[in-house]
Design a protein around this motif. Sequence first.
Motif, PDB file in Angstrom:
ATOM      1  N   PHE A  65     -83.273  -3.065 -22.704  1.00 46.60           N
ATOM      2  CA  PHE A  65     -82.960  -3.780 -23.734  1.00 46.60           C
ATOM      3  C   PHE A  65     -83.719  -3.173 -25.190  1.00 46.60           C
ATOM      4  O   PHE A  65     -83.613  -3.608 -26.361  1.00 46.60           O
ATOM      5  CB  PHE A  65     -83.100  -5.305 -23.995  1.00 46.60           C
ATOM      6  N   SER A  66     -84.245  -2.053 -24.802  1.00 44.39           N
ATOM      7  CA  SER A  66     -84.890  -1.286 -26.083  1.00 44.39           C
ATOM      8  C   SER A  66     -83.925  -0.765 -26.924  1.00 44.39           C
ATOM      9  O   SER A  66     -82.918  -0.038 -26.651  1.00 44.39           O
ATOM     10  CB  SER A  66     -85.917  -0.285 -25.654  1.00 44.39           C
ATOM     11  N   ASN A  67     -84.203  -0.817 -28.340  1.00 43.04           N
ATOM     12  CA  ASN A  67     -83.260  -0.062 -29.262  1.00 43.04           C
ATOM     13  C   ASN A  67     -83.897   1.140 -29.657  1.00 43.04           C
ATOM     14  O   ASN A  67     -85.123   1.332 -30.341  1.00 43.04           O
ATOM     15  CB  ASN A  67     -83.297  -0.924 -30.714  1.00 43.04           C
ATOM     16  N   HIS A  68     -83.296   2.497 -29.068  1.00 43.71           N
ATOM     17  CA  HIS A  68     -84.250   3.547 -29.185  1.00 43.71           C
ATOM     18  C   HIS A  68     -83.848   4.376 -30.628  1.00 43.71           C
ATOM     19  O   HIS A  68     -84.278   5.483 -30.823  1.00 43.71           O
ATOM     20  CB  HIS A  68     -83.576   4.618 -28.164  1.00 43.71           C
ATOM     21  N   GLN A  69     -83.104   3.513 -31.373  1.00 42.36           N
ATOM     22  CA  GLN A  69     -82.696   4.167 -32.844  1.00 42.36           C
ATOM     23  C   GLN A  69     -83.415   3.215 -34.156  1.00 42.36           C
ATOM     24  O   GLN A  69     -82.846   3.136 -35.086  1.00 42.36           O
ATOM     25  CB  GLN A  69     -81.304   4.039 -32.969  1.00 42.36           C
ATOM     26  N   PHE A  70     -84.504   2.433 -33.511  1.00 48.87           N
ATOM     27  CA  PHE A  70     -85.308   1.455 -34.763  1.00 48.87           C
ATOM     28  C   PHE A  70     -85.955   2.289 -35.631  1.00 48.87           C
ATOM     29  O   PHE A  70     -86.547   3.192 -35.167  1.00 48.87           O
ATOM     30  CB  PHE A  70     -86.119   0.485 -33.751  1.00 48.87           C
ATOM     31  N   GLN A  71     -85.493   2.103 -36.898  1.00 44.04           N
ATOM     32  CA  GLN A  71     -86.274   2.702 -37.962  1.00 44.04           C
ATOM     33  C   GLN A  71     -86.997   1.966 -38.883  1.00 44.04           C
ATOM     34  O   GLN A  71     -86.537   0.685 -39.322  1.00 44.04           O
ATOM     35  CB  GLN A  71     -84.856   3.454 -38.751  1.00 44.04           C
ATOM     36  N   THR A  72     -87.968   2.554 -39.311  1.00 43.80           N
ATOM     37  CA  THR A  72     -88.790   1.993 -40.495  1.00 43.80           C
ATOM     38  C   THR A  72     -89.146   2.900 -41.650  1.00 43.80           C
ATOM     39  O   THR A  72     -89.254   4.090 -41.193  1.00 43.80           O
ATOM     40  CB  THR A  72     -90.142   1.481 -39.813  1.00 43.80           C
ATOM     41  N   LEU A  73     -89.177   2.365 -42.674  1.00 45.15           N
ATOM     42  CA  LEU A  73     -89.426   3.326 -43.794  1.00 45.15           C
ATOM     43  C   LEU A  73     -90.675   3.782 -43.881  1.00 45.15           C
ATOM     44  O   LEU A  73     -91.912   3.147 -43.886  1.00 45.15           O
ATOM     45  CB  LEU A  73     -89.173   2.476 -45.156  1.00 45.15           C
ATOM     46  N   GLU A  74     -91.092   5.131 -43.668  1.00 44.01           N
ATOM     47  CA  GLU A  74     -92.301   5.937 -43.653  1.00 44.01           C
ATOM     48  C   GLU A  74     -92.781   5.953 -45.036  1.00 44.01           C
ATOM     49  O   GLU A  74     -93.872   5.663 -45.334  1.00 44.01           O
ATOM     50  CB  GLU A  74     -92.247   6.985 -42.848  1.00 44.01           C
ATOM     51  N   ASP A  75     -91.870   6.766 -45.816  1.00 41.96           N
ATOM     52  CA  ASP A  75     -92.415   7.096 -47.195  1.00 41.96           C
ATOM     53  C   ASP A  75     -91.316   6.770 -48.195  1.00 41.96           C
ATOM     54  O   ASP A  75     -90.159   7.413 -48.267  1.00 41.96           O
ATOM     55  CB  ASP A  75     -92.568   8.746 -47.012  1.00 41.96           C
ATOM     56  N   LYS A  76     -91.664   5.790 -48.928  1.00 42.12           N
ATOM     57  CA  LYS A  76     -90.682   5.333 -50.084  1.00 42.12           C
ATOM     58  C   LYS A  76     -90.212   6.130 -51.152  1.00 42.12           C
ATOM     59  O   LYS A  76     -88.998   6.272 -51.368  1.00 42.12           O
ATOM     60  CB  LYS A  76     -91.278   4.025 -51.022  1.00 42.12           C
ATOM     61  N   SER A  77     -91.325   7.137 -51.479  1.00 44.73           N
ATOM     62  CA  SER A  77     -90.903   8.302 -52.419  1.00 44.73           C
ATOM     63  C   SER A  77     -89.595   9.362 -52.012  1.00 44.73           C
ATOM     64  O   SER A  77     -88.965   9.491 -52.789  1.00 44.73           O
ATOM     65  CB  SER A  77     -92.169   8.684 -53.115  1.00 44.73           C
ATOM     66  N   THR A  78     -89.773   9.372 -50.867  1.00 45.69           N
ATOM     67  CA  THR A  78     -89.032  10.582 -50.272  1.00 45.69           C
ATOM     68  C   THR A  78     -87.752   9.992 -49.248  1.00 45.69           C
ATOM     69  O   THR A  78     -86.937  10.717 -49.047  1.00 45.69           O
ATOM     70  CB  THR A  78     -89.688  11.424 -49.177  1.00 45.69           C
ATOM     71  N   GLY A  79     -88.109   8.723 -49.164  1.00 49.22           N
ATOM     72  CA  GLY A  79     -86.523   7.756 -48.250  1.00 49.22           C
ATOM     73  C   GLY A  79     -86.866   8.422 -47.039  1.00 49.22           C
ATOM     74  O   GLY A  79     -85.932   8.368 -46.249  1.00 49.22           O
ATOM     75  N   LYS A  80     -88.043   8.818 -46.358  1.00 44.56           N
ATOM     76  CA  LYS A  80     -88.281   9.149 -44.808  1.00 44.56           C
ATOM     77  C   LYS A  80     -88.457   7.974 -43.947  1.00 44.56           C
ATOM     78  O   LYS A  80     -89.363   7.129 -44.400  1.00 44.56           O
ATOM     79  CB  LYS A  80     -89.264  10.362 -44.705  1.00 44.56           C
TER      80      LYS A  80
END
Length: 130
Positions: A65-80
């Motif tokens: 049940f792991s979500n392998h596409q979980f995303q967290t904002l790493e750099d607000k200025s670049t939107g990465k």
Amino acid sequence: LENPKKYIKILVEQIGLPLELNTDRIWCILPKCFPDTYYFKTDTGSKLKLEYPFVMLNTDAKANFSNHQFQTLEDKSTGKYLKKSECSIFFEVDGPYGAMIIPASTEEGKLLKKRYAVFNHDGSLAELKG
């Protein structure tokens, strides 16, 4: 493997009797002979505790049940965004307790919600359901 609660219930039914499944826990009865806690002694002499039901359920939940596409904002200025695997299903061992299962209905063929009492080893009541 679309429904984690249903899958975990099926897994728990293979080793014990589920009493209650809700959003934050599974109460189940495991046989007294079921492997519970193991202690390992390390080379340095310290003890390592392994709670088998906890490890078994968490390993299985992470694998299925792991979500392998979980995303967290790493750099607000670049939107990465940083992509990683994340599993929000965790189990912990709570107990052991003694339990008394109370018949759910006094009339044959009629089903009501489950009723049970869970006791601490000192005899005090831990939970009463139903």
